[in-house]
Design a protein around this motif. Sequence first.
Motif, PDB file in Angstrom:
ATOM      1  N   GLY A  14       0.424  -1.511   0.502  1.00 49.46           N
ATOM      2  CA  GLY A  14      -0.032   0.400  -0.294  1.00 49.46           C
ATOM      3  C   GLY A  14       1.115   1.329  -0.065  1.00 49.46           C
ATOM      4  N   SER A  15      -0.039   2.067  -0.561  1.00 52.70           N
ATOM      5  CA  SER A  15       0.995   3.650  -0.415  1.00 52.70           C
ATOM      6  C   SER A  15      -0.316   4.893  -0.255  1.00 52.70           C
ATOM      7  CB  SER A  15       1.798   3.472  -1.797  1.00 52.70           C
ATOM      8  OG  SER A  15       0.870   3.444  -2.823  1.00 52.70           O
ATOM      9  N   LEU A  16       0.318   5.503   0.615  1.00 53.51           N
ATOM     10  CA  LEU A  16      -0.377   6.861   0.668  1.00 53.51           C
ATOM     11  C   LEU A  16       0.572   8.112   0.375  1.00 53.51           C
ATOM     12  CD1 LEU A  16      -2.659   8.140   1.598  1.00 53.51           C
ATOM     13  CD2 LEU A  16      -1.316   8.398   4.283  1.00 53.51           C
ATOM     14  N   SER A  17      -0.148   8.928  -0.950  1.00 53.83           N
ATOM     15  CA  SER A  17       0.956   9.776  -1.237  1.00 53.83           C
ATOM     16  C   SER A  17       0.233  11.124  -0.565  1.00 53.83           C
ATOM     17  CB  SER A  17       1.605   9.918  -2.433  1.00 53.83           C
ATOM     18  OG  SER A  17      -0.093  10.129  -3.671  1.00 53.83           O
ATOM     19  N   LEU A  18       0.919  12.306  -1.193  1.00 55.90           N
ATOM     20  CA  LEU A  18       0.556  13.851  -1.065  1.00 55.90           C
ATOM     21  C   LEU A  18       1.355  14.474  -1.683  1.00 55.90           C
ATOM     22  CD1 LEU A  18       0.133  14.144   2.833  1.00 55.90           C
ATOM     23  CD2 LEU A  18      -1.814  13.711   1.262  1.00 55.90           C
ATOM     24  N   SER A  68      -3.924  24.218 -16.348  1.00 59.73           N
ATOM     25  CA  SER A  68      -4.716  24.049 -14.792  1.00 59.73           C
ATOM     26  C   SER A  68      -4.579  24.711 -13.302  1.00 59.73           C
ATOM     27  CB  SER A  68      -5.477  22.320 -14.532  1.00 59.73           C
ATOM     28  OG  SER A  68      -6.094  21.800 -15.392  1.00 59.73           O
ATOM     29  N   GLY A  69      -3.501  24.916 -14.115  1.00 57.26           N
ATOM     30  CA  GLY A  69      -2.906  25.433 -13.095  1.00 57.26           C
ATOM     31  C   GLY A  69      -1.887  24.459 -11.883  1.00 57.26           C
ATOM     32  N   PHE A  70      -1.801  25.565 -10.335  1.00 59.83           N
ATOM     33  CA  PHE A  70      -1.279  24.642  -9.350  1.00 59.83           C
ATOM     34  C   PHE A  70      -2.881  24.033  -8.974  1.00 59.83           C
ATOM     35  CE2 PHE A  70       2.516  27.498 -10.460  1.00 59.83           C
ATOM     36  CZ  PHE A  70       3.205  26.371  -9.930  1.00 59.83           C
ATOM     37  N   GLY A  71      -1.834  22.929  -8.018  1.00 59.68           N
ATOM     38  CA  GLY A  71      -2.989  21.715  -7.782  1.00 59.68           C
ATOM     39  C   GLY A  71      -2.674  21.090  -6.248  1.00 59.68           C
ATOM     40  N   LEU A  72      -3.060  20.993  -5.160  1.00 58.30           N
ATOM     41  CA  LEU A  72      -2.622  19.464  -4.738  1.00 58.30           C
ATOM     42  C   LEU A  72      -2.867  18.905  -5.197  1.00 58.30           C
ATOM     43  CD1 LEU A  72      -3.330  21.685  -1.189  1.00 58.30           C
ATOM     44  CD2 LEU A  72      -1.495  21.419  -2.101  1.00 58.30           C
ATOM     45  N   ALA A  73      -2.193  17.095  -4.585  1.00 56.68           N
ATOM     46  CA  ALA A  73      -2.834  15.887  -5.193  1.00 56.68           C
ATOM     47  C   ALA A  73      -2.720  15.005  -4.375  1.00 56.68           C
ATOM     48  CB  ALA A  73      -2.513  15.284  -6.400  1.00 56.68           C
ATOM     49  N   ALA A  74      -4.045  13.652  -3.407  1.00 51.52           N
ATOM     50  CA  ALA A  74      -3.717  12.901  -2.477  1.00 51.52           C
ATOM     51  C   ALA A  74      -4.280  11.486  -3.117  1.00 51.52           C
ATOM     52  CB  ALA A  74      -4.313  13.098  -1.380  1.00 51.52           C
ATOM     53  N   SER A  75      -3.383  10.651  -2.774  1.00 52.75           N
ATOM     54  CA  SER A  75      -3.917   9.289  -3.043  1.00 52.75           C
ATOM     55  C   SER A  75      -3.192   8.188  -2.521  1.00 52.75           C
ATOM     56  CB  SER A  75      -3.148   9.035  -4.396  1.00 52.75           C
ATOM     57  OG  SER A  75      -1.909   8.397  -4.897  1.00 52.75           O
ATOM     58  N   PHE A  76      -4.749   7.329  -1.661  1.00 55.38           N
ATOM     59  CA  PHE A  76      -4.159   5.700  -1.539  1.00 55.38           C
ATOM     60  C   PHE A  76      -4.133   4.807  -2.649  1.00 55.38           C
ATOM     61  CE2 PHE A  76      -6.115   2.754   0.853  1.00 55.38           C
ATOM     62  CZ  PHE A  76      -5.019   1.767   1.570  1.00 55.38           C
ATOM     63  N   ARG A  77      -3.630   3.982  -2.327  1.00 50.84           N
ATOM     64  CA  ARG A  77      -3.197   3.194  -3.095  1.00 50.84           C
ATOM     65  C   ARG A  77      -2.839   1.530  -2.774  1.00 50.84           C
ATOM     66  NH1 ARG A  77      -3.304   2.851  -9.035  1.00 50.84           N
ATOM     67  NH2 ARG A  77      -2.342   0.148  -9.913  1.00 50.84           N
ATOM     68  N   GLU A  78      -4.047   0.892  -2.370  1.00 55.84           N
ATOM     69  CA  GLU A  78      -3.333  -0.763  -2.296  1.00 55.84           C
ATOM     70  C   GLU A  78      -3.466  -1.673  -3.279  1.00 55.84           C
ATOM     71  OE1 GLU A  78      -2.123  -3.654  -0.435  1.00 55.84           O
ATOM     72  OE2 GLU A  78      -2.519  -2.116   1.571  1.00 55.84           O
ATOM     73  N   GLN A 122      -6.102  -7.754  -5.017  1.00 55.45           N
ATOM     74  CA  GLN A 122      -7.157  -6.643  -5.994  1.00 55.45           C
ATOM     75  C   GLN A 122      -6.639  -5.597  -5.068  1.00 55.45           C
ATOM     76  OE1 GLN A 122     -10.597  -7.524  -3.348  1.00 55.45           O
ATOM     77  NE2 GLN A 122     -11.171  -9.404  -4.792  1.00 55.45           N
ATOM     78  N   GLN A 123      -7.122  -4.617  -6.277  1.00 53.78           N
ATOM     79  CA  GLN A 123      -6.533  -3.302  -6.834  1.00 53.78           C
ATOM     80  C   GLN A 123      -7.241  -1.773  -6.156  1.00 53.78           C
ATOM     81  OE1 GLN A 123      -5.690  -4.670  -9.873  1.00 53.78           O
ATOM     82  NE2 GLN A 123      -4.210  -6.231  -8.497  1.00 53.78           N
ATOM     83  N   LEU A 124      -6.842  -1.526  -4.839  1.00 57.50           N
ATOM     84  CA  LEU A 124      -7.591  -0.382  -4.536  1.00 57.50           C
ATOM     85  C   LEU A 124      -7.048   0.870  -4.398  1.00 57.50           C
ATOM     86  CD1 LEU A 124     -10.948   0.668  -3.423  1.00 57.50           C
ATOM     87  CD2 LEU A 124      -9.811   0.582  -1.130  1.00 57.50           C
ATOM     88  N   ASN A 125      -7.711   2.056  -5.229  1.00 56.91           N
ATOM     89  CA  ASN A 125      -7.337   3.795  -5.220  1.00 56.91           C
ATOM     90  C   ASN A 125      -8.565   4.159  -5.328  1.00 56.91           C
ATOM     91  OD1 ASN A 125      -5.254   4.673  -6.024  1.00 56.91           O
ATOM     92  ND2 ASN A 125      -5.788   5.065  -8.250  1.00 56.91           N
ATOM     93  N   PHE A 126      -8.190   5.096  -4.347  1.00 54.16           N
ATOM     94  CA  PHE A 126      -8.897   6.072  -4.424  1.00 54.16           C
ATOM     95  C   PHE A 126      -7.997   7.842  -3.951  1.00 54.16           C
ATOM     96  CE2 PHE A 126     -10.227   9.488  -1.363  1.00 54.16           C
ATOM     97  CZ  PHE A 126     -11.557   9.718  -1.978  1.00 54.16           C
ATOM     98  N   SER A 127      -8.478   8.472  -5.136  1.00 56.48           N
ATOM     99  CA  SER A 127      -7.734  10.012  -4.764  1.00 56.48           C
ATOM    100  C   SER A 127      -8.415  11.496  -5.156  1.00 56.48           C
ATOM    101  CB  SER A 127      -6.785  10.001  -6.491  1.00 56.48           C
ATOM    102  OG  SER A 127      -7.893   9.741  -7.569  1.00 56.48           O
ATOM    103  N   ILE A 128      -7.427  12.231  -5.070  1.00 53.54           N
ATOM    104  CA  ILE A 128      -8.115  13.537  -5.202  1.00 53.54           C
ATOM    105  C   ILE A 128      -7.312  15.021  -5.393  1.00 53.54           C
ATOM    106  CG2 ILE A 128      -9.031  15.246  -3.698  1.00 53.54           C
ATOM    107  CD1 ILE A 128     -10.108  12.812  -1.322  1.00 53.54           C
ATOM    108  N   SER A 129      -7.710  15.188  -6.901  1.00 53.05           N
ATOM    109  CA  SER A 129      -7.005  16.284  -6.964  1.00 53.05           C
ATOM    110  C   SER A 129      -7.083  17.382  -6.918  1.00 53.05           C
ATOM    111  CB  SER A 129      -6.091  15.845  -8.438  1.00 53.05           C
ATOM    112  OG  SER A 129      -7.174  16.013  -9.196  1.00 53.05           O
TER     113      SER A 129
END
Length: 789
Positions: A443-447, A455-465, A473-480
Amino acid sequence: MLTKSLAAAAIRAASRVPARRWCVLFLFCVTLGIASAPSDALAQSYRFGSVSVTGNERVSTGTVLSYAGIGRGQTVSAAELNDAYQRILASGLFESVDLEPRGGTLVINVVEFPTVNRVSFEGNRRLKDEDLVALVQSRPRYVFSPSKAEADAQLIAEAYSQTGRITARVTPRIIRLSQNRVDLVFEIFEGGNTEIERVSFVGNKVYSDSRLRRVVDSKQAGLLRQLIRKDTYNDERLQADQRILTDFYFSRGYVDFRITSVNAELARERDGYFVTFNVQEGQQFKFGQITTTSEIPEADAAEFQAALRIRPGVVYSPVLVENSIARMERLAIKKGINFLRVEPRITRDERNLALDVDFVLTRGPRIFVERIDIEGNTTTLDRVIRRQFKVVEGDPFNPREIRESAERIRALGYFGSADVNAREGSRPDQVVVDVNVDETTTGSLSLGGTYSTASGFGLAASFRENNFLGRGQQLNFSISGADSDKNYGLSFAEPAFLGRDVKFDFVLGYRETDNNFAAYDTETINAGFGLTFPIAERSTLNVNYGIKQTDITPSGALGGVISAEATEGAVLASWLGYEYSFDSRLTGLNPNAGVLLSFGQDFAGVGGSAKYILTKAEAIAQTKILNEEVTLRATFQGGAINPIDNFSTRVTDRFLIRNSSMRGFEPDGLGPREIDVATNGASVNDALGGKYFATAQFEAEFPLGLPAEYGLSGGLFYDVGTVWGLDGASNVAAGNVIVNDGPDLRHVVGISIFWDTPVGPLRFNWSHALRKETFDKEQKFDLTISTDF
């Protein structure tokens, strides 16, 4: 007494002889004394009525006496007493030992080594305490041993050396405490990284040093030496580099390639290594005659020959031979021919630099798989590992299939190590396959942050297992979130749906745009699922269902077309679709070339109000030339959306070419537009998108002559394409006009700089439009994240 009398006589005689003879007589006396002394010492013996031990607290008296080996009433010599002393001292239990005869009693005085109260480390930053604790042998509540502490210090120094810090120094210290206890402290001076100053090759003529440096993992120290850790000298990495370099040449037909030696010279300042690979390339061989010979009556050689894909004239590669053998063995299983083995017999044709290969079909030994034992998987379920095997208990044993299964297990990425071995089972014709794995984090958690010119500058966060609940199984949740684009996504994938070679995917997403390039905003909610399964060796088919709801909100002055589309409110589209893909990059005959093809259609109208057929196609081809120094790439894309039952498409349905499809223009910067003629587009200038689009991109990537560790390369590109077609212009506002509604091609040329940074591969594009329309919006510079083909 005899010795003393002789000495006295010698002295009396000396008083009557001249002085010049005195020296001779003196030497005689000294020699006589030295010769007689050992005889007295060796002749001395002891008999002790009792043996006592003093100074021992933890070690029992009986233990000390057992090491001494001197019994009560036993006659011992001085040499035997010395042996007893050495045995007690060698036990490692005592700091000092003293044997003192006192009449008929032998007194053994000992000073015990202290007990280790605590083991600690000072000065370590690169290696954690828990890693060092697992490395050393000294332990709390055990007896302190100076030799063991020195050995531990050496182990720690070697561990630092493996990380490239060969100047690291480790000094064991003790802090004495009450009750004969000590704290053991390892004082660590880590030193700096010993970097690789230069990686060079001797004997290479076909491939340049710069090309080979890109092959090996060891890198030279460069500008990013604080971030790139592969420029640190490491013996294990150097060993792996030799295997990688050999595989590189073998896969390109240089079957006589040899690495004669690898020299790693340390600089005089001990701050860097100079690594030199001495190689012999040899000649490049190609496939000659390809034949098949069958020694099994039920195996038709012609039928197996037809299954081969390699042909004469193709550059020889062991991988192609292995793939051919695997293909033949699969054909044998399909035809019900068990225990078939394929033996490639290779004949060299030195004159034509060709290798003739005769695939001989033989009968292998009748050995069966008794069972498959799996150990070490504390999280991953057994079935996840078992499905990497094409054989089960009771099937014929195939060593090649077991090796391929081991590679598939390692490729999962779930394990730090995975060993697969076969051993004899309960009978000689049975084997047991042992699988030993070591779990690793999946698993990984990235910020982080994002940036693009669109689109300019932005923030991104994601969780991947990648191994969710140990089921593979693969599970991925991301926000940008950027200035003009916010994305939220959730995806789930089951690679072996219902235990078969079928992948199940589910996606859920939400996107909100605050469009900087248009006077409207959009909101999209989508969900979908699909099944992907192989239909051939290089082909897959995906069938899917999707649903999407889109809404358009005006944020400024809009023309009549998009204003009318926005008044429709939220529109729901529901579709069934498929996508066919063909990929020859991994299994093709040429390791330097590959093709990726895809074609898909979505049929909307399965519920919802949108009704259309959406068609997309893509073809990507890549090859390397000039000894693989230059990469040539061509990409073709096209699409069409055809409304059904008088459905009128909206701007959110139609194609708006982005930078990934054609460079040199702003997002939505080309194609049909509605403009206010009176203000020349000042108040209304809407990109409407088109029902059709077609683009072609041609580019070349080449080295810039800079050291490979800088990660910089250059490129040239030429793009041509267009987007066109609208449902109609009935909603055009008075005074406005739609322009560029035809398939007029745009042409763009440009240069690129590729920079492979530790934070990701970046691509800088400078472009110039050779041909464009009046109201197209050109973009001369663009920064994107580079993607590999």
